[in-house]
Scaffold this active site. Structure first.
Site, PDB file in Angstrom:
ATOM      1  N   THR A   1      -2.687   1.135  -4.663  1.00 48.92           N
ATOM      2  CA  THR A   1      -3.096   2.288  -3.856  1.00 48.92           C
ATOM      3  C   THR A   1      -4.459   2.842  -4.280  1.00 48.92           C
ATOM      4  O   THR A   1      -4.713   3.036  -5.473  1.00 48.92           O
ATOM      5  CB  THR A   1      -1.978   3.378  -3.911  1.00 48.92           C
ATOM      6  OG1 THR A   1      -2.393   4.516  -3.162  1.00 48.92           O
ATOM      7  CG2 THR A   1      -1.623   3.803  -5.321  1.00 48.92           C
ATOM      8  N   ASN A   2      -5.321   3.036  -3.312  1.00 45.47           N
ATOM      9  CA  ASN A   2      -6.603   3.713  -3.549  1.00 45.47           C
ATOM     10  C   ASN A   2      -6.353   5.211  -3.624  1.00 45.47           C
ATOM     11  O   ASN A   2      -5.771   5.782  -2.697  1.00 45.47           O
ATOM     12  CB  ASN A   2      -7.576   3.467  -2.381  1.00 45.47           C
ATOM     13  CG  ASN A   2      -8.102   2.041  -2.307  1.00 45.47           C
ATOM     14  OD1 ASN A   2      -7.911   1.242  -3.216  1.00 45.47           O
ATOM     15  ND2 ASN A   2      -8.787   1.725  -1.209  1.00 45.47           N
ATOM     16  N   GLN A   3      -6.806   5.844  -4.694  1.00 47.44           N
ATOM     17  CA  GLN A   3      -6.590   7.297  -4.846  1.00 47.44           C
ATOM     18  C   GLN A   3      -7.880   7.951  -5.332  1.00 47.44           C
ATOM     19  O   GLN A   3      -7.962   8.465  -6.456  1.00 47.44           O
ATOM     20  CB  GLN A   3      -5.422   7.556  -5.810  1.00 47.44           C
ATOM     21  CG  GLN A   3      -4.072   7.076  -5.290  1.00 47.44           C
ATOM     22  CD  GLN A   3      -3.575   7.819  -4.056  1.00 47.44           C
ATOM     23  OE1 GLN A   3      -3.973   8.959  -3.810  1.00 47.44           O
ATOM     24  NE2 GLN A   3      -2.723   7.182  -3.259  1.00 47.44           N
TER      25      GLN A   3
ATOM     26  N   ASP B   1      -1.739  -0.465   5.925  1.00 54.31           N
ATOM     27  CA  ASP B   1      -2.050   0.125   7.238  1.00 54.31           C
ATOM     28  C   ASP B   1      -3.558   0.209   7.500  1.00 54.31           C
ATOM     29  O   ASP B   1      -3.956   0.623   8.589  1.00 54.31           O
ATOM     30  CB  ASP B   1      -1.415   1.520   7.377  1.00 54.31           C
ATOM     31  CG  ASP B   1      -2.055   2.541   6.456  1.00 54.31           C
ATOM     32  OD1 ASP B   1      -2.395   2.182   5.309  1.00 54.31           O
ATOM     33  OD2 ASP B   1      -2.216   3.695   6.890  1.00 54.31           O
TER      34      ASP B   1
ATOM     35  N   ARG C   1     -11.077  -0.812  -6.075  1.00 54.21           N
ATOM     36  CA  ARG C   1     -10.821  -0.134  -4.809  1.00 54.21           C
ATOM     37  C   ARG C   1     -10.760  -1.156  -3.665  1.00 54.21           C
ATOM     38  O   ARG C   1     -11.705  -1.901  -3.436  1.00 54.21           O
ATOM     39  CB  ARG C   1     -11.920   0.906  -4.531  1.00 54.21           C
ATOM     40  CG  ARG C   1     -11.635   1.750  -3.294  1.00 54.21           C
ATOM     41  CD  ARG C   1     -12.694   2.822  -3.059  1.00 54.21           C
ATOM     42  NE  ARG C   1     -12.578   3.336  -1.717  1.00 54.21           N
ATOM     43  CZ  ARG C   1     -11.691   4.250  -1.334  1.00 54.21           C
ATOM     44  NH1 ARG C   1     -10.881   4.785  -2.222  1.00 54.21           N
ATOM     45  NH2 ARG C   1     -11.623   4.645  -0.077  1.00 54.21           N
ATOM     46  N   LYS C   2      -9.617  -1.171  -2.945  1.00 51.16           N
ATOM     47  CA  LYS C   2      -9.500  -2.068  -1.800  1.00 51.16           C
ATOM     48  C   LYS C   2     -10.604  -1.732  -0.792  1.00 51.16           C
ATOM     49  O   LYS C   2     -10.883  -0.563  -0.622  1.00 51.16           O
ATOM     50  CB  LYS C   2      -8.114  -1.921  -1.144  1.00 51.16           C
ATOM     51  CG  LYS C   2      -6.955  -2.331  -2.032  1.00 51.16           C
ATOM     52  CD  LYS C   2      -5.609  -2.007  -1.394  1.00 51.16           C
ATOM     53  CE  LYS C   2      -5.297  -0.529  -1.455  1.00 51.16           C
ATOM     54  NZ  LYS C   2      -3.960  -0.161  -0.919  1.00 51.16           N
TER      55      LYS C   2
ATOM     56  N   ASP D   1       0.871  -1.168   0.000  1.00 49.55           N
ATOM     57  CA  ASP D   1       0.000   0.000   0.000  1.00 49.55           C
ATOM     58  C   ASP D   1       0.918   1.231   0.000  1.00 49.55           C
ATOM     59  O   ASP D   1       2.102   1.120   0.337  1.00 49.55           O
ATOM     60  CB  ASP D   1      -0.870  -0.068   1.261  1.00 49.55           C
ATOM     61  CG  ASP D   1      -1.666   1.195   1.482  1.00 49.55           C
ATOM     62  OD1 ASP D   1      -2.222   1.731   0.503  1.00 49.55           O
ATOM     63  OD2 ASP D   1      -1.730   1.652   2.642  1.00 49.55           O
ATOM     64  N   ARG D   2       0.409   2.392  -0.381  1.00 41.06           N
ATOM     65  CA  ARG D   2       1.289   3.572  -0.418  1.00 41.06           C
ATOM     66  C   ARG D   2       1.141   4.448   0.833  1.00 41.06           C
ATOM     67  O   ARG D   2       2.039   4.499   1.668  1.00 41.06           O
ATOM     68  CB  ARG D   2       1.010   4.389  -1.688  1.00 41.06           C
ATOM     69  CG  ARG D   2       2.140   5.345  -2.043  1.00 41.06           C
ATOM     70  CD  ARG D   2       1.707   6.427  -3.016  1.00 41.06           C
ATOM     71  NE  ARG D   2       0.972   7.479  -2.328  1.00 41.06           N
ATOM     72  CZ  ARG D   2       0.391   8.513  -2.932  1.00 41.06           C
ATOM     73  NH1 ARG D   2       0.419   8.621  -4.239  1.00 41.06           N
ATOM     74  NH2 ARG D   2      -0.231   9.438  -2.216  1.00 41.06           N
ATOM     75  N   ASP D   3      -0.005   5.113   0.970  1.00 46.61           N
ATOM     76  CA  ASP D   3      -0.164   6.087   2.066  1.00 46.61           C
ATOM     77  C   ASP D   3      -0.191   5.378   3.429  1.00 46.61           C
ATOM     78  O   ASP D   3      -0.985   4.470   3.651  1.00 46.61           O
ATOM     79  CB  ASP D   3      -1.466   6.881   1.873  1.00 46.61           C
ATOM     80  CG  ASP D   3      -1.473   7.676   0.556  1.00 46.61           C
ATOM     81  OD1 ASP D   3      -0.462   8.338   0.271  1.00 46.61           O
ATOM     82  OD2 ASP D   3      -2.477   7.609  -0.170  1.00 46.61           O
TER      83      ASP D   3
HETATM   84 MG   LIG Z   1      -2.772   3.231   3.496  1.00 44.63          MG
END
Ligand SMILES: [Mg+2]
Length: 167
Positions: free
Chosen positions: A56-58, A133, A106-107, A12-14
């Site tokens: 990543t969800n954006q 996270d 989308r996760k 995941d990114r963020d």
């Molecule tokens: Mg995250």
């Protein structure tokens, strides 16, 4: 690395690679800050894993807060910074859709992981990991049968990396 016990790492990114911003989206490189020791972690993990893929969800894109091109430029700069320390990212998948859109990507949905498996059919799920996270990351990883790890500000990607290289 043929007999490596580590195949593919899904990140995941963020909140994993970069710090989350309170109540808003990371829109550009000026707003992007790596998590503590994330760069050294990715460098180490790049040697351990056959490939590293970001999912990543954006939804800020569908909200009009940033454009898809803004995100692509941000990701190019992020990858360059990772490469400068000797790390690598093989591919980034992002979901631009709104939570309410009922897309498959989308996760906690698994569309991005499934697309990665189509693009990299050599992925061995049982030797692959997903690090995230959010509860949605954990659900997506477990649904796909990946080894799934929850990180946060206390137990970070770097801490997990230290743990696996100690074994
Ligand atoms: Mg995250």
């Amino acid at each position: 690395m043929e007999n490596s016990s580590f195949d593919t790492l899904f990140l995941d990114r963020d909140g994993v690679i970069n710090k989350k911003l309170e109540g808003r989206y990371v829109r550009n490189w000026q707003e992007f800050e790596f998590m503590p020791q994330a760069l050294i972690a990715i460098k180490i993990l790049s040697q351990l894993f056959n490939r590293i893929i970001i999912i990543t969800n954006q939804q800020g894109i569908s909200k009009g807060i940033m454009s898809e091109n803004d995100l692509i430029i941000l990701h190019q700069t992020m990858i360059e910074n990772i490469q400068q320390v000797g790390g690598k990212i093989d591919k980034i998948y992002f979901c631009p859709h709104l939570e309410k859109s009922k897309c498959n990507c989308r996760k906690p949905k698994t569309g991005m992981i499934e697309n990665a498996i189509k693009d990299f059919p050599e992925i061995r799920i049982k030797k692959s990991y997903l690090i995230g996270d959010s509860p949605s990351d954990i659900v997506a990883g477990k649904t796909m049968g990946l080894n799934t790890i929850k990180v946060d500000n206390i137990f970070t990607l770097y801490n997990w990396t230290e743990q696996i290289i100690a074994h």
